[in-house]
Enzyme design. Sequence first.
Site, PDB file in Angstrom:
ATOM      1  CB  ALA A 160     -14.955 -14.630   7.527  1.00  0.00           C
ATOM      2  N   GLY A 189     -18.562 -17.648   5.303  1.00  0.00           N
ATOM      3  CA  GLY A 189     -19.370 -17.029   6.356  1.00  0.00           C
ATOM      4  C   GLY A 189     -20.711 -16.516   5.849  1.00  0.00           C
ATOM      5  CD  GLU A 221     -19.515 -20.744   8.233  1.00  0.00           C
ATOM      6  OE1 GLU A 221     -18.821 -19.745   7.925  1.00  0.00           O
ATOM      7  OE2 GLU A 221     -19.116 -21.614   9.017  1.00  0.00           O
ATOM      8  CD  GLU A 233     -15.485 -21.854   4.805  1.00  0.00           C
ATOM      9  OE1 GLU A 233     -15.760 -22.828   4.069  1.00  0.00           O
ATOM     10  OE2 GLU A 233     -16.346 -21.091   5.249  1.00  0.00           O
TER      11      GLU A 233
HETATM   12  N1  COA Z   1     -12.847 -11.227   2.275  1.00  0.00           N
HETATM   13  C1  COA Z   1     -12.242 -10.066   1.966  1.00  0.00           C
HETATM   14  N2  COA Z   1     -12.396  -9.471   0.782  1.00  0.00           N
HETATM   15  C2  COA Z   1     -13.178 -10.067  -0.110  1.00  0.00           C
HETATM   16  C3  COA Z   1     -13.825 -11.277   0.124  1.00  0.00           C
HETATM   17  C4  COA Z   1     -13.642 -11.855   1.396  1.00  0.00           C
HETATM   18  N3  COA Z   1     -14.245 -12.986   1.744  1.00  0.00           N
HETATM   19  N4  COA Z   1     -14.545 -11.644  -0.967  1.00  0.00           N
HETATM   20  C5  COA Z   1     -14.335 -10.662  -1.877  1.00  0.00           C
HETATM   21  N5  COA Z   1     -13.521  -9.710  -1.367  1.00  0.00           N
HETATM   22  C6  COA Z   1     -13.056  -8.492  -2.007  1.00  0.00           C
HETATM   23  C7  COA Z   1     -11.994  -8.770  -3.040  1.00  0.00           C
HETATM   24  O1  COA Z   1     -10.730  -8.896  -2.432  1.00  0.00           O
HETATM   25  C8  COA Z   1     -12.129  -7.537  -3.898  1.00  0.00           C
HETATM   26  O2  COA Z   1     -11.525  -6.454  -3.240  1.00  0.00           O
HETATM   27  P1  COA Z   1     -10.545  -5.423  -4.072  1.00  0.00           P
HETATM   28  O3  COA Z   1     -11.462  -4.847  -5.124  1.00  0.00           O
HETATM   29  O4  COA Z   1     -10.109  -4.439  -3.032  1.00  0.00           O
HETATM   30  O5  COA Z   1      -9.446  -6.268  -4.657  1.00  0.00           O
HETATM   31  C9  COA Z   1     -13.617  -7.246  -3.887  1.00  0.00           C
HETATM   32  O6  COA Z   1     -14.133  -7.904  -2.731  1.00  0.00           O
HETATM   33  C10 COA Z   1     -14.352  -7.792  -5.099  1.00  0.00           C
HETATM   34  O7  COA Z   1     -14.057  -9.183  -5.207  1.00  0.00           O
HETATM   35  P2  COA Z   1     -13.435  -9.867  -6.524  1.00  0.00           P
HETATM   36  O8  COA Z   1     -12.709 -11.102  -6.099  1.00  0.00           O
HETATM   37  O9  COA Z   1     -12.676  -8.851  -7.314  1.00  0.00           O
HETATM   38  O10 COA Z   1     -14.801 -10.237  -7.306  1.00  0.00           O
HETATM   39  P3  COA Z   1     -14.993 -11.398  -8.380  1.00  0.00           P
HETATM   40  O11 COA Z   1     -16.314 -11.167  -8.990  1.00  0.00           O
HETATM   41  O12 COA Z   1     -13.794 -11.511  -9.263  1.00  0.00           O
HETATM   42  O13 COA Z   1     -15.045 -12.757  -7.501  1.00  0.00           O
HETATM   43  C11 COA Z   1     -15.742 -14.136  -5.646  1.00  0.00           C
HETATM   44  C12 COA Z   1     -16.110 -12.960  -6.609  1.00  0.00           C
HETATM   45  C13 COA Z   1     -16.852 -14.192  -4.602  1.00  0.00           C
HETATM   46  C14 COA Z   1     -15.691 -15.456  -6.439  1.00  0.00           C
HETATM   47  C15 COA Z   1     -14.355 -13.850  -4.996  1.00  0.00           C
HETATM   48  O14 COA Z   1     -14.375 -12.529  -4.451  1.00  0.00           O
HETATM   49  C16 COA Z   1     -13.982 -14.804  -3.893  1.00  0.00           C
HETATM   50  O15 COA Z   1     -13.594 -15.927  -4.158  1.00  0.00           O
HETATM   51  N6  COA Z   1     -14.109 -14.334  -2.627  1.00  0.00           N
HETATM   52  C17 COA Z   1     -13.710 -15.123  -1.481  1.00  0.00           C
HETATM   53  C18 COA Z   1     -14.743 -16.171  -1.169  1.00  0.00           C
HETATM   54  C19 COA Z   1     -14.275 -17.012   0.005  1.00  0.00           C
HETATM   55  O16 COA Z   1     -13.283 -17.707  -0.047  1.00  0.00           O
HETATM   56  N7  COA Z   1     -15.037 -16.904   1.099  1.00  0.00           N
HETATM   57  C20 COA Z   1     -14.757 -17.653   2.290  1.00  0.00           C
HETATM   58  C21 COA Z   1     -13.928 -16.869   3.212  1.00  0.00           C
HETATM   59  S1  COA Z   1     -13.565 -17.820   4.667  1.00  0.00           S
END
Ligand code: COA
Length: 258
Positions: free
Chosen positions: A66, A112, A115, A135
């Site tokens: 999400a 999400g 999910e 989460e």
């Molecule tokens: N919501 C909003 N933005 C998200 C996102 C999310 N769930 N997951 C990734 N993004 C965004 C990042 O903020 C980043 O945006 P920016 O370039 O404007 O800063 C962009 O997507 C790329 O992500 P980034 O974190 O730079 O890539 P990465 O390769 O370093 O890491 C992940 C990849 C998936 C490990 C990392 O993005 C992450 O941990 N995301 C969240 C996962 C999460 O907690 N999901 C559950 C949400 S309830």
Amino acid sequence: MEFNTLLFAIENGIATITINRPDKLNALNKDVIDDLSQALDEVYTNREIQSAIITGAGPKAFVAGADISEFITLGVGEGADLARKGQTLVFDKIENSPKPIIAAVNGFALGGGCELAMSCHFRLAAENAKFGQPEVNLGLIPGYGGTQRLTALTGKGKAMELCMTSAIIDAQEALRIGLVNHVFPAETLMAKTIEMLTLINTKAPLALTKVIQCVNVAGQASGFETEINLFGECFATADMKEGVSAFLEKRKASFEGA
Ligand code: COA
């Protein structure tokens, strides 16, 4: 059909729905949820469509969760509303679709995203796919059915472990624990998914609908309602505000249990 956040194509009876926010790793914001809901209505009603695929744009992510940036201002009721709206408009609609809907998981399927994949009738994964329910890193719990569907797919112990540790598992581990049915090299994932749906599309449509209905009522419980309410309650905690702020500010969260 045209959408702001999705690509939608129909070929040989198969609708392909591609979540298309690759710069945000296809995170599910309000617009994606609304667009997915409309796309699913089309799958339900368009007689040209026999089955559907859900996948993510770009080589990196199916859906990374999400959209965390929408969380910071929410209160308890709004948190529960977010979960309820998503579950009703998208996740339940996928699960209860009268036509088969398969997830082609082409990268990160976190929160999400995991999910979303789990709400599909089954899942095929690319070798680079990664799954997890992270989460609790944000002071949250899954809100789009994760606690219920992960338990149904993998059993209680594995679901507890994944939701408690926030572990990110690879496609082979997802295959081993029953989260996905098959793993393919990334470059063949879509072709293999289409091949499987082409076979399924030769079967009796009304019988397929009844298979979906029957399998879906195996092991049903009132768990989703509990999840919606407890997801909402997370928004009353300081830890949720800290976890989400820490993510947005690109720093490590420090939780106080409040
Ligand atoms: N919501 C909003 N933005 C998200 C996102 C999310 N769930 N997951 C990734 N993004 C965004 C990042 O903020 C980043 O945006 P920016 O370039 O404007 O800063 C962009 O997507 C790329 O992500 P980034 O974190 O730079 O890539 P990465 O390769 O370093 O890491 C992940 C990849 C998936 C490990 C990392 O993005 C992450 O941990 N995301 C969240 C996962 C999460 O907690 N999901 C559950 C949400 S309830």
